[in-house]
Design an enzyme around this catalytic site. Structure first.
Site, mmCIF file in Angstrom:
data_model
loop_
_atom_site.group_PDB
_atom_site.id
_atom_site.type_symbol
_atom_site.label_atom_id
_atom_site.label_comp_id
_atom_site.label_asym_id
_atom_site.label_seq_id
_atom_site.Cartn_x
_atom_site.Cartn_y
_atom_site.Cartn_z
ATOM 1 N N ARG A 67 35.465 78.291 85.028
ATOM 2 C CA ARG A 67 36.857 78.747 84.892
ATOM 3 C C ARG A 67 37.228 79.792 85.954
ATOM 4 O O ARG A 67 38.364 79.824 86.434
ATOM 5 C CB ARG A 67 37.038 79.330 83.486
ATOM 6 C CG ARG A 67 38.473 79.723 83.183
ATOM 7 C CD ARG A 67 38.613 80.001 81.701
ATOM 8 N NE ARG A 67 39.977 80.281 81.310
ATOM 9 C CZ ARG A 67 40.358 81.412 80.738
ATOM 10 N NH1 ARG A 67 39.471 82.355 80.483
ATOM 11 N NH2 ARG A 67 41.617 81.588 80.400
ATOM 12 N N HIS A 71 40.655 79.938 88.214
ATOM 13 C CA HIS A 71 41.580 81.073 88.198
ATOM 14 C C HIS A 71 41.639 81.773 89.553
ATOM 15 O O HIS A 71 42.607 82.474 89.845
ATOM 16 C CB HIS A 71 41.207 82.057 87.085
ATOM 17 C CG HIS A 71 41.614 81.585 85.716
ATOM 18 N ND1 HIS A 71 41.853 82.420 84.656
ATOM 19 C CD2 HIS A 71 41.849 80.334 85.242
ATOM 20 C CE1 HIS A 71 42.204 81.714 83.582
ATOM 21 N NE2 HIS A 71 42.190 80.437 83.923
ATOM 22 N N ASP A 72 40.619 81.605 90.352
ATOM 23 C CA ASP A 72 40.675 82.131 91.724
ATOM 24 C C ASP A 72 41.588 81.253 92.580
ATOM 25 O O ASP A 72 42.512 81.734 93.233
ATOM 26 C CB ASP A 72 39.262 82.172 92.322
ATOM 27 C CG ASP A 72 39.273 82.689 93.753
ATOM 28 O OD1 ASP A 72 40.112 83.567 94.047
ATOM 29 O OD2 ASP A 72 38.468 82.213 94.581
ATOM 30 N N SER A 81 40.053 86.380 95.317
ATOM 31 C CA SER A 81 40.960 87.481 94.947
ATOM 32 C C SER A 81 40.739 87.905 93.492
ATOM 33 O O SER A 81 40.922 89.067 93.144
ATOM 34 C CB SER A 81 42.423 87.090 95.173
ATOM 35 O OG SER A 81 42.756 85.926 94.438
ATOM 36 N N ASN A 99 43.672 86.308 82.274
ATOM 37 C CA ASN A 99 42.300 86.813 82.476
ATOM 38 C C ASN A 99 41.866 87.930 81.529
ATOM 39 O O ASN A 99 40.673 88.064 81.216
ATOM 40 C CB ASN A 99 42.151 87.338 83.916
ATOM 41 C CG ASN A 99 42.229 86.216 84.940
ATOM 42 O OD1 ASN A 99 41.941 85.060 84.627
ATOM 43 N ND2 ASN A 99 42.621 86.545 86.163
ATOM 44 N N HIS A 198 37.475 71.514 79.635
ATOM 45 C CA HIS A 198 37.480 72.029 78.263
ATOM 46 C C HIS A 198 36.511 71.249 77.356
ATOM 47 O O HIS A 198 36.574 71.369 76.145
ATOM 48 C CB HIS A 198 38.908 72.031 77.693
ATOM 49 C CG HIS A 198 39.811 73.030 78.371
ATOM 50 N ND1 HIS A 198 41.150 73.141 78.116
ATOM 51 C CD2 HIS A 198 39.552 73.980 79.310
ATOM 52 C CE1 HIS A 198 41.679 74.104 78.869
ATOM 53 N NE2 HIS A 198 40.729 74.624 79.603
ATOM 54 N N THR A 199 35.643 70.490 77.949
ATOM 55 C CA THR A 199 34.518 69.890 77.229
ATOM 56 C C THR A 199 33.429 70.934 76.966
ATOM 57 O O THR A 199 32.501 70.697 76.195
ATOM 58 C CB THR A 199 33.927 68.696 78.024
ATOM 59 O OG1 THR A 199 32.745 68.238 77.370
ATOM 60 C CG2 THR A 199 33.520 69.085 79.428
ATOM 61 N N ASP A 258 30.667 66.424 78.845
ATOM 62 C CA ASP A 258 30.766 64.972 78.633
ATOM 63 C C ASP A 258 32.222 64.619 78.335
ATOM 64 O O ASP A 258 33.091 65.486 78.398
ATOM 65 C CB ASP A 258 29.836 64.532 77.482
ATOM 66 C CG ASP A 258 30.170 65.252 76.186
ATOM 67 O OD1 ASP A 258 31.275 65.814 76.067
ATOM 68 O OD2 ASP A 258 29.324 65.257 75.268
HETATM 69 C C1 HEM Z 1 45.681 72.526 82.515
HETATM 70 C C2 HEM Z 1 45.961 73.782 82.251
HETATM 71 C C3 HEM Z 1 45.001 74.728 81.607
HETATM 72 C C4 HEM Z 1 45.300 75.611 80.628
HETATM 73 C C5 HEM Z 1 46.670 75.853 79.995
HETATM 74 C C6 HEM Z 1 44.082 76.304 80.292
HETATM 75 C C7 HEM Z 1 43.994 77.301 79.351
HETATM 76 C C8 HEM Z 1 42.808 77.815 78.884
HETATM 77 C C9 HEM Z 1 42.704 78.766 77.807
HETATM 78 C C10 HEM Z 1 43.872 79.368 77.035
HETATM 79 C C11 HEM Z 1 41.397 79.005 77.594
HETATM 80 C C12 HEM Z 1 40.799 79.930 76.538
HETATM 81 C C13 HEM Z 1 40.934 81.359 76.993
HETATM 82 C C14 HEM Z 1 40.660 82.358 75.868
HETATM 83 O O1 HEM Z 1 41.159 82.184 74.779
HETATM 84 O O2 HEM Z 1 39.934 83.343 76.148
HETATM 85 C C15 HEM Z 1 40.652 78.219 78.547
HETATM 86 C C16 HEM Z 1 39.284 78.190 78.647
HETATM 87 C C17 HEM Z 1 38.611 77.495 79.619
HETATM 88 N N1 HEM Z 1 39.171 76.811 80.684
HETATM 89 FE FE1 HEM Z 1 41.106 76.258 80.834
HETATM 90 N N2 HEM Z 1 43.068 75.816 81.057
HETATM 91 C C18 HEM Z 1 43.581 74.854 81.884
HETATM 92 C C19 HEM Z 1 42.890 74.171 82.861
HETATM 93 C C20 HEM Z 1 41.579 74.419 83.202
HETATM 94 C C21 HEM Z 1 40.936 73.960 84.395
HETATM 95 C C22 HEM Z 1 41.644 73.185 85.510
HETATM 96 C C23 HEM Z 1 39.640 74.391 84.351
HETATM 97 C C24 HEM Z 1 38.531 74.219 85.345
HETATM 98 C C25 HEM Z 1 38.598 73.511 86.448
HETATM 99 C C26 HEM Z 1 39.480 75.101 83.102
HETATM 100 C C27 HEM Z 1 38.303 75.607 82.630
HETATM 101 C C28 HEM Z 1 38.176 76.290 81.432
HETATM 102 C C29 HEM Z 1 36.899 76.612 80.831
HETATM 103 C C30 HEM Z 1 35.553 76.134 81.303
HETATM 104 C C31 HEM Z 1 37.174 77.402 79.705
HETATM 105 C C32 HEM Z 1 36.164 78.068 78.762
HETATM 106 C C33 HEM Z 1 35.780 79.414 79.360
HETATM 107 C C34 HEM Z 1 34.763 80.236 78.596
HETATM 108 O O3 HEM Z 1 34.253 79.805 77.569
HETATM 109 O O4 HEM Z 1 34.483 81.360 79.067
HETATM 110 N N3 HEM Z 1 40.679 75.129 82.453
HETATM 111 N N4 HEM Z 1 41.534 77.526 79.326
#
Ligand code: HEM
Length: 333
Positions: A67, A71-72, A81, A99, A198-199, A258
């Protein structure tokens, strides 16, 4: 004669720019996987070993590192950044809405950077470390592998407002999310494939609570959420309190990379609204979700390709930016 020479040089210039285009087509921009082969041959091995150690200690770290790269890249390009701490004119992106209390893994990046500074000082950028750590994390969680184009340099500034505005929010509409991807040069396939991240990993109650309760505080406004799954979520994510409580983004296989995320979406068991809209708001997106749910290999192929594309968002190269000595600060501080 003079005319002949000017035409000749023009032809040479055109030819060499055509060659540059070829290079940019194959690798995306001026980045290429062999960038550190001479200057720091063990760079990738060192990144991999620190990431492997961190993920062995805490499996969620794979998600957190993946992630960080996202976000970078969505803020001023993939230039590290996000890693800058607040100081002087810098108001850290770590404080932005997406963040704050959420982005993590910064200590692991510090450890990688420290090891690389011992091996080959002032050579490997923090932005490249983020790209490599994202790839290694994916592989360690069981996902696809790919060659990471390298040669990014680090920014000497950041953008807190960019972090707030460019990174999609979990309650954004499908159209807003797609627009935010398009602004970065990414398309619908990239959006659906990369959402497959989000897998793995977790989200806090505060990121999806609004799906569980309607404005008057009663249950169930959101019919795109499976009702028994919603009831289960409400037991640990109450109307108020417990904001930081963590939930698996993919309840079926939370640490395994997966395609079960896509299967969950088809069963209306996506955790975030931004996940579920991929099946409820666009026929084209629904087709992709179905394809990935049926074909893990296709998901892996598209994911790897989209990660390379995302990693190529506006990198700083050649004389732009710098190679930070410490990922948290620009060099002259
Ligand atoms: C499509 C739009 C996206 C939205 C709206 C979104 C939003 C979010 C949110 C709200 C969380 C949980 C944050 C929290 O509650 O602390 C999350 C977690 C995560 N996101 Fe996304 N995300 C998106 C796309 C992506 C993309 C493109 C990636 C990677 C290329 C990604 C990777 C992740 C990962 C791996 C987590 C889990 C992080 C952890 O457990 O520390 N997300 N995302």
């Amino acid at each position: 004669m003079a005319k002949f020479f000017s035409c000749f040089f023009m032809a040479i210039a055109l030819l060499s720019s055509a060659q540059l285009c070829l290079c940019s087509k194959s690798y995306g921009g001026y980045l290429y996987p062999q960038f550190y082969d001479r200057s720091c041959p063990r760079a990738q091995e060192i990144v991999e070993s620190v990431v492997a150690k961190a993920v062995a200690k805490e499996p969620r770290m794979a998600a957190s590192l993946l992630r960080l790269h996202f976000h970078d890249c969505f803020v001023k390009g993939c230039d590290a950044s996000i890693l800058l701490d607040s100081s002087g004119s810098i108001s850290s992106e770590k404080r932005s809405n997406p963040n704050r209390n959420s982005a993590r893994g910064f200590e692991v990046i510090d450890e990688i950077k420290a090891a690389l500074e011992v091996e080959c000082p002032h050579t490997v950028s923090c932005a490249d470390i983020l790209a490599l750590a994202a790839r290694d994390s994916t592989v360690l969680a069981g996902g696809p592998n790919w060659e990471v184009p390298l040669g990014r340099r680090d920014s000497i500034g950041n953008s807190l407002s960019g972090s707030n505005n460019n990174i999609p929010a979990p309650n954004n509409t499908f159209q807003t999310i797609l627009t935010k991807f398009k602004l970065q040069g990414l398309d619908l396939v990239d959006l659906v494939a990369l959402s497959g991240s989000h897998t793995i990993g977790n989200a806090r109650c505060v990121s999806f609570r609004q799906r569980l309760y309607n404005q008057t505080g009663n249950s169930l406004p959101d019919y795109t959420l499976d009702q028994s799954y919603a009831a289960e979520l409400r037991t640990k994510c109450p109307k108020s309190g417990g904001d930081q409580t963590l939930f698996h983004l993919d309840f079926v296989s939370p640490t395994r990379f997966d395609n079960s995320y896509f299967k969950n979406l088809l069963a209306y068991k996506g955790l975030l609204s931004s996940d579920q809209v991929l099946v409820t708001k666009s026929a084209a997106s629904l087709q992709l979700v179905k394809a990935y749910a049926e074909n893990n290999e296709l998901f892996f192929q598209h994911f790897a390709k989209s990660m390379v594309k995302m990693g190529n968002i506006s990198p700083l190269t050649s004389f732009s930016g710098e190679i930070r000595k410490n990922c948290r600060k620009i060099n002259h501080y």
